[in-house]
Every structure is written in C-alpha cells, then in structure tokens.
Design a protein around this motif. Structure first.
Motif, PDB file in Angstrom:
ATOM      1  N   GLN A  18       0.825  -1.213   0.000  1.00  0.00           N
ATOM      2  CA  GLN A  18       0.000   0.000   0.000  1.00  0.00           C
ATOM      3  C   GLN A  18       0.855   1.257   0.000  1.00  0.00           C
ATOM      4  N   ALA A  19       1.922   1.255   0.812  1.00  0.00           N
ATOM      5  CA  ALA A  19       2.796   2.433   0.895  1.00  0.00           C
ATOM      6  C   ALA A  19       3.450   2.697  -0.458  1.00  0.00           C
ATOM      7  N   ARG A  20       3.931   1.626  -1.128  1.00  0.00           N
ATOM      8  CA  ARG A  20       4.534   1.801  -2.455  1.00  0.00           C
ATOM      9  C   ARG A  20       3.530   2.353  -3.448  1.00  0.00           C
ATOM     10  N   ARG A  21       2.305   1.798  -3.419  1.00  0.00           N
ATOM     11  CA  ARG A  21       1.269   2.274  -4.341  1.00  0.00           C
ATOM     12  C   ARG A  21       0.932   3.737  -4.083  1.00  0.00           C
ATOM     13  N   LEU A  22       0.851   4.110  -2.813  1.00  0.00           N
ATOM     14  CA  LEU A  22       0.533   5.494  -2.455  1.00  0.00           C
ATOM     15  C   LEU A  22       1.623   6.443  -2.926  1.00  0.00           C
ATOM     16  N   VAL A  23       2.881   6.065  -2.683  1.00  0.00           N
ATOM     17  CA  VAL A  23       4.008   6.902  -3.128  1.00  0.00           C
ATOM     18  C   VAL A  23       4.017   6.997  -4.649  1.00  0.00           C
ATOM     19  N   ASP A  24       3.797   5.881  -5.338  1.00  0.00           N
ATOM     20  CA  ASP A  24       3.772   5.896  -6.805  1.00  0.00           C
ATOM     21  C   ASP A  24       2.649   6.783  -7.339  1.00  0.00           C
ATOM     22  N   ALA A  25       1.473   6.694  -6.712  1.00  0.00           N
ATOM     23  CA  ALA A  25       0.333   7.503  -7.168  1.00  0.00           C
ATOM     24  C   ALA A  25       0.592   8.987  -6.954  1.00  0.00           C
ATOM     25  N   VAL A  26       1.143   9.347  -5.786  1.00  0.00           N
ATOM     26  CA  VAL A  26       1.433  10.757  -5.501  1.00  0.00           C
ATOM     27  C   VAL A  26       2.516  11.270  -6.443  1.00  0.00           C
ATOM     28  N   THR A  27       3.544  10.456  -6.668  1.00  0.00           N
ATOM     29  CA  THR A  27       4.628  10.856  -7.575  1.00  0.00           C
ATOM     30  C   THR A  27       4.092  11.056  -8.990  1.00  0.00           C
ATOM     31  N   ALA A  28       3.246  10.138  -9.448  1.00  0.00           N
ATOM     32  CA  ALA A  28       2.674  10.267 -10.798  1.00  0.00           C
ATOM     33  C   ALA A  28       1.818  11.527 -10.898  1.00  0.00           C
ATOM     34  N   TRP A  29       1.040  11.828  -9.832  1.00  0.00           N
ATOM     35  CA  TRP A  29       0.198  13.025  -9.841  1.00  0.00           C
ATOM     36  C   TRP A  29       1.052  14.290  -9.905  1.00  0.00           C
ATOM     37  N   ILE A  30       2.174  14.291  -9.165  1.00  0.00           N
ATOM     38  CA  ILE A  30       3.075  15.456  -9.193  1.00  0.00           C
ATOM     39  C   ILE A  30       3.688  15.615 -10.589  1.00  0.00           C
ATOM     40  N   ARG A  31       4.088  14.503 -11.198  1.00  0.00           N
ATOM     41  CA  ARG A  31       4.700  14.574 -12.543  1.00  0.00           C
ATOM     42  C   ARG A  31       3.721  15.062 -13.601  1.00  0.00           C
ATOM     43  N   GLN A  32       2.429  14.814 -13.409  1.00  0.00           N
ATOM     44  CA  GLN A  32       1.435  15.260 -14.380  1.00  0.00           C
ATOM     45  C   GLN A  32       1.338  16.780 -14.431  1.00  0.00           C
ATOM     46  N   GLY A  33       1.917  17.456 -13.458  1.00  0.00           N
ATOM     47  CA  GLY A  33       1.897  18.917 -13.447  1.00  0.00           C
ATOM     48  C   GLY A  33       2.871  19.544 -14.419  1.00  0.00           C
ATOM     49  N   ARG A  34       3.743  18.747 -15.021  1.00  0.00           N
ATOM     50  CA  ARG A  34       4.730  19.281 -15.972  1.00  0.00           C
ATOM     51  C   ARG A  34       4.041  19.684 -17.270  1.00  0.00           C
ATOM     52  N   ARG A  35       4.433  20.850 -17.785  1.00  0.00           N
ATOM     53  CA  ARG A  35       3.878  21.364 -19.047  1.00  0.00           C
ATOM     54  C   ARG A  35       4.893  21.140 -20.161  1.00  0.00           C
ATOM     55  N   ASP A  36       4.497  20.388 -21.189  1.00  0.00           N
ATOM     56  CA  ASP A  36       5.393  20.122 -22.315  1.00  0.00           C
ATOM     57  C   ASP A  36       5.450  21.287 -23.292  1.00  0.00           C
ATOM     58  N   ASP A  37       4.465  22.175 -23.231  1.00  0.00           N
ATOM     59  CA  ASP A  37       4.454  23.303 -24.164  1.00  0.00           C
ATOM     60  C   ASP A  37       5.310  24.472 -23.675  1.00  0.00           C
ATOM     61  N   LEU A  38       5.886  24.343 -22.470  1.00  0.00           N
ATOM     62  CA  LEU A  38       6.760  25.380 -21.925  1.00  0.00           C
ATOM     63  C   LEU A  38       8.145  24.799 -21.714  1.00  0.00           C
ATOM     64  N   SER A  39       9.094  25.682 -21.413  1.00  0.00           N
ATOM     65  CA  SER A  39      10.452  25.202 -21.143  1.00  0.00           C
ATOM     66  C   SER A  39      10.989  25.901 -19.904  1.00  0.00           C
ATOM     67  N   GLY A  40      12.080  25.362 -19.378  1.00  0.00           N
ATOM     68  CA  GLY A  40      12.711  25.944 -18.208  1.00  0.00           C
ATOM     69  C   GLY A  40      11.873  25.762 -16.950  1.00  0.00           C
TER      70      GLY A  40
END
Length: 196
Positions: A18-40
C-alpha cells in the motif's frame, strides 16, 4: 507459522505494498503537473505547486492527529484491513525461495560490451550508450556518465577509437577488455544486459 503470525505477515506485506502504491500515485500526480508546451522553470511550476500541496496535506494531517490522537483508532484499523486485503494470497513473500543470484555488475557491463562489439575490434561509447538505453537502462545518461561508470569498474576506455567509419572518439577496444569472471563470452542475446 501460527494463524496470528500469518495475519501479522499479511499486514506487513500489505502495508508495504500500500505504501509503495501510495508513493507511486502521488509521484505520478506530481509529474502530471509538468507542461510540455513550456520550457525551463515555467514547465515545472505545476510540479512544484503539486509537491507543495502534498507537503501541506501531510503537515495538516500531522497537525490533525496531534490535535485529536483518537483519530488513530479509526485510521490504523482501516489501514490494517486494507493491508490484509492488499497482501498477496497464498504463502507470504518472505517464505518464498530466494531469487537466483544477481549477475556481477562488472560482468553485466562486459557482457553488454561484448554483445555490442560482436565481431568488430572496437566500438564508440555513444553506440554502447544507445544500446544500453534501447534496453531501458541509463536513461538521461551522457557519454561522460557511461565513461565514468566503465572506469569505476576498471574497464579501460580508449581516447581515440575509430569504429563504424566515424572519426576517432572515446570507445572500447575488444583486445583491451578484461575477461568475464566466469570466463565465458556470451553470444549475442535478446535479453537486456544490466549496467550500473
């Protein structure tokens, strides 16, 4: 193993899962915040904001539990119940037979080099890196990173190697490669080699 020990083992295994799944889900959610149409920095502002929200959420949960410790009487049983349900059925993972021994990292790298060389006398590090990354390893590495790892494993890197009709650059010469510890040079295989 007694029934109580088996239950405790399932709680432990399920909690880890459960802890691994929770960390993976939170990490994936944080990574989804990256914008590919911007740089820097502008591209990762969403990731930074989401990471801050996660930290604030953890801090608020900690403050809430400190203010009302009786909440643990609700949180802990729910967590344990979910852990038992999440644990793999059957024999606990700890009682399973041990995995086969992992190949020596130096031998894994030498295997990769021999596979990449084939019947050639030399190969450029850039080609070795391409093969490594094609096998899903060395993501984000540069040739200098590969060179540093080879040198750390006492695998000689030549300064000026001509290979594949390209100009001289850093590479590996077959005649200078040390032998594998099990004294066997494998034939080219489809299985990915590991290099670290």
């Amino acid at each position: 193993m007694s029934r109580l020990q088996s239950l405790a083992r399932r709680v432990w295994d399920g909690s880890s899962l459960q802890a691994r799944r929770l960390v993976d889900a939170v990490t994936a959610w944080i990574r989804q915040g990256r914008r590919d149409d911007l740089s820097g920095v502008a591209a990762i502002l969403g990731c930074i904001l989401r990471a801050l929200l996660v930290l604030v959420g953890i801090w608020l949960l900690w403050r809430l539990i400190r203010a009302m410790p009786a909440l643990l009487w609700l949180i802990v049983p729910v967590w344990c119940w979910k852990a038992v349900r999440a644990a793999p059925a059957g024999e606990p993972a700890h009682d399973a037979p041990a995995d086969p021994p992992v190949q020596n990292p130096r031998d894994a790298v030498l295997t990769l080099l021999h596979e990449t060389l084939g019947d050639r006398d030399a190969v450029h590090l850039s080609e070795v890196l391409q093969r490594l990354q094609a096998n899903g390893q060395g993501e984000g590495w540069k040739v200098s990173d590969l060179r540093a790892r080879l040198e750390a494993l006492d695998i000689p890197v030549a300064l000026k190697v001509k290979a594949g009709g390209k100009g001289p650059t850093r590479g590996v010469v077959k005649a200078e490669l040390p032998p594998l510890s099990h004294r066997e040079v494998p034939e080219a295989s489809t299985a990915p080699s590991t290099a670290a």
